[in-house]
Design an enzyme around this catalytic site. Structure first.
Site, PDB file in Angstrom:
ATOM      1  N   SER A 269       0.766  -0.853  -0.033  1.00 30.64           N
ATOM      2  CA  SER A 269       0.141  -0.304  -0.241  1.00 30.64           C
ATOM      3  C   SER A 269       1.159   1.282  -0.033  1.00 30.64           C
ATOM      4  CB  SER A 269      -0.755  -0.203   1.427  1.00 30.64           C
ATOM      5  OG  SER A 269      -2.285   0.831   1.246  1.00 30.64           O
ATOM      6  N   LYS A 273       4.549   2.259  -2.675  1.00 31.86           N
ATOM      7  CA  LYS A 273       4.915   2.941  -2.888  1.00 31.86           C
ATOM      8  C   LYS A 273       5.935   2.871  -2.558  1.00 31.86           C
ATOM      9  CE  LYS A 273       0.004   4.831  -1.731  1.00 31.86           C
ATOM     10  NZ  LYS A 273      -0.797   4.613  -2.630  1.00 31.86           N
ATOM     11  N   TRP A 360     -10.158   0.552  -5.417  1.00 30.05           N
ATOM     12  CA  TRP A 360      -9.093   1.805  -5.159  1.00 30.05           C
ATOM     13  C   TRP A 360      -8.106   2.362  -5.749  1.00 30.05           C
ATOM     14  CZ3 TRP A 360     -11.015   6.771  -4.156  1.00 30.05           C
ATOM     15  CH2 TRP A 360      -9.974   7.263  -3.359  1.00 30.05           C
ATOM     16  N   HIS A 409      -7.789  -5.943  -0.224  1.00 25.83           N
ATOM     17  CA  HIS A 409      -6.573  -4.948  -0.089  1.00 25.83           C
ATOM     18  C   HIS A 409      -5.588  -5.748   1.459  1.00 25.83           C
ATOM     19  CE1 HIS A 409      -4.148  -1.232  -0.500  1.00 25.83           C
ATOM     20  NE2 HIS A 409      -4.449  -0.561   0.887  1.00 25.83           N
TER      21      HIS A 409
HETATM   22  C1  GTR Z   1      -5.377   4.774   1.669  1.00 29.23           C
HETATM   23  C2  GTR Z   1      -4.670   5.498   0.545  1.00 29.23           C
HETATM   24  C3  GTR Z   1      -3.932   4.429   0.261  1.00 29.23           C
HETATM   25  C4  GTR Z   1      -2.717   3.513   0.060  1.00 29.23           C
HETATM   26  C5  GTR Z   1      -3.990   3.585   1.502  1.00 29.23           C
HETATM   27  C6  GTR Z   1      -2.677   2.550   2.934  1.00 29.23           C
HETATM   28  O1  GTR Z   1      -5.723   5.222   2.248  1.00 29.23           O
HETATM   29  O2  GTR Z   1      -5.733   6.152   0.131  1.00 29.23           O
HETATM   30  O3  GTR Z   1      -3.063   5.233  -1.300  1.00 29.23           O
HETATM   31  O4  GTR Z   1      -2.001   3.833   0.474  1.00 29.23           O
HETATM   32  O5  GTR Z   1      -4.447   4.351   1.827  1.00 29.23           O
HETATM   33  O6  GTR Z   1      -1.193   2.636   2.616  1.00 29.23           O
HETATM   34  O7  GTR Z   1      -3.179   1.719   3.350  1.00 29.23           O
END
Ligand code: GTR
Length: 428
Positions: A269, A273, A360, A409
């Site tokens: 997540s 990145k 998402w 996710h």
């Molecule tokens: C979310 C965000 C994502 C992702 C995620 C995470 O809220 O929108 O870009 O990075 O968090 O890191 O769990």
């Protein structure tokens, strides 16, 4: 781009835009989740230099275009990080030969950074496979809730830095209740059994994940000359976390039980990145893994599918450099897109993983970015092996690895199974 190049890239896009779709799951409202509504876009060609010349061989990529793309990501997306600091000290605070039922040696290392009030203590947890015959290859990972959350092992030190509330965290302080709370995300036993080392660092030890004006964590170790003036290209939190991963690798280079030339960097997540940026900015990482990294990670921003640049810069203003905000609602004006972030790992193996329910993060945009990085890999003789997104649970393991798995996710044992097979292919 010259017109003829635009045309061929356009064809490529048409072919890949309209393939498989995903079932809808709950996602923030008001964003695009309908593939048929993605507006046509044109990606910057990773092989065309700023002066318009085309890169046709690996040496021109490495000497000319790669440094250019890297500095575009520094200036426009993540911000410019400092180099290896002079004031850094490694302290092995604990070592046990009989960890994980005798299968691993556990080491806990504190990386001391900076001096005085703002000094940082970054805790690195390392498990080394006892069965390894020589220095072990391994995975360096970055976690969300503290090193003690990755396994129930009662000897793991609990962070004293800021932690997000929940999972046994009270008033932003971790407690022993959080031990093993995120163990399902870390296939430590499987990793050790395959003969790899597992190392992890808690991201909040490097930089707390809230918008604090860069007063805490790594940023004050390198204050701007005029502290009232941060530049639009100054590093933000993702760059800070990635920089911290490089400092962990600095330690691993000093540990004779580890083969630091065979370390994969992995994150999930926002930390996916981070692992992509760590792999791009530090070529010592031998393999790069992005798990469900989405917007600002592996997903193409120009698709505006799911999370957008504007939304991420608004919800998390401290993740990217100030310049990245220029591209809120103007993704097409950015000189880079995320296929070029993946390409910065070339020719090293890179793995992009998506989850079907994680709309998402735009699973298809993550695949298309991996595909868009392929021309750079081809300069080194590596093919991706697919031109359309593979069906769910059908991984592709070329020099670029990709899968979209069923589910949401998360990081699962399925994901780790792929990473281990991919590592067996490329790190052994
Ligand atoms: C979310 C965000 C994502 C992702 C995620 C995470 O809220 O929108 O870009 O990075 O968090 O890191 O769990």
């Amino acid at each position: 781009m010259k017109p003829v190049q635009m045309q061929s890239f356009g064809c490529f896009l048409l072919i890949v835009l309209f393939t498989s779709s995903f079932s809808v799951t709950a996602q923030p409202k008001g964003y695009l989740y309908d593939e048929s509504k993605v507006t046509p876009y044109e990606l910057p060609d990773p092989l065309v230099c700023v002066d318009g010349t085309k890169v046709t061989d690996s040496s021109a990529w490495l000497k000319k275009r790669r440094p250019e793309v890297l500095s575009l990501f520094e200036d426009e997306v993540f911000g410019c990080s400092p180099g290896k600091p002079k004031a850094m000290r490694f302290e092995v605070v604990e070592e046990a030969k009989e960890a994980l039922g005798g299968r691993a040696t556990r080491k806990q290392v504190v990386i001391h950074l900076g001096k005085g009030k703002k000094a940082l203590a970054v805790n690195l947890l390392v498990y080394l496979p006892r069965k390894a015959k020589g220095p072990a290859a391994g995975f360096l990972t970055i976690n969300f809730m503290g090193n003690h959350s990755v396994h129930a092992d009662p000897a793991i030190r609990i962070p004293t830095s800021w932690v997000r509330n929940g999972n046994g965290v009270k008033n932003n302080k971790a407690t022993s209740e959080g031990r093993g709370s995120r163990a399902s995300r870390w296939a430590i036993d499987a990793i050790i059994d395959r003969g790899y080392a597992f190392a992890t660092v808690y991201y909040g030890d490097i930089d707390p994940d809230f918008n604090d004006g860069y007063e805490n964590g790594v940023h004050p170790l390198f204050p701007p000359k005029d502290p009232t003036k941060r530049k639009p290209t100054d590093w933000a939190s993702i760059a800070g976390w990635a920089w911290g991963l490089s400092r962990c690798l600095d330690y691993l280079e000093t540990d004779s039980a580890v083969d630091a030339k065979r370390i994969a960097v992995m994150g999930h997540s926002r930390l996916g990145k981070t692992s992509l940026w760590a792999g791009a900015s530090d070529e010592r990482f031998a393999l790069v893994i992005s798990n469900n990294s989405g917007c600002g990670g592996a997903a193409l921003s120009r698709r505006k599918f799911g999370e957008t640049v504007k939304r991420i810069n608004t919800s998390f203003p401290h993740w990217f450099c100030e310049n990245y905000k220029k591209y809120n609602d103007k993704e097409g004006e950015c000189p880079v897109d995320q296929h070029m972030l993946i390409a910065l790992s070339a020719p090293r193996p890179v793995y992009v993983a998506s989850a079907e329910g994680d709309r998402w993060a735009d699973p298809k945009g993550e695949f298309l970015a991996a595909l868009g990085a392929e021309p750079v890999y081809q300069l080194f003789g590596h093919e991706f092996g697919v031109v359309t997104q593979p069906p769910v649970d059908q991984p592709v393991h070329g020099r670029i690895g990709y899968h979209v798995r069923t589910g949401k996710h998360d990081v699962t044992s399925y994901d780790w199974g792929q990473y281990l097979d991919f590592a067996d292919k490329h790190l052994k």
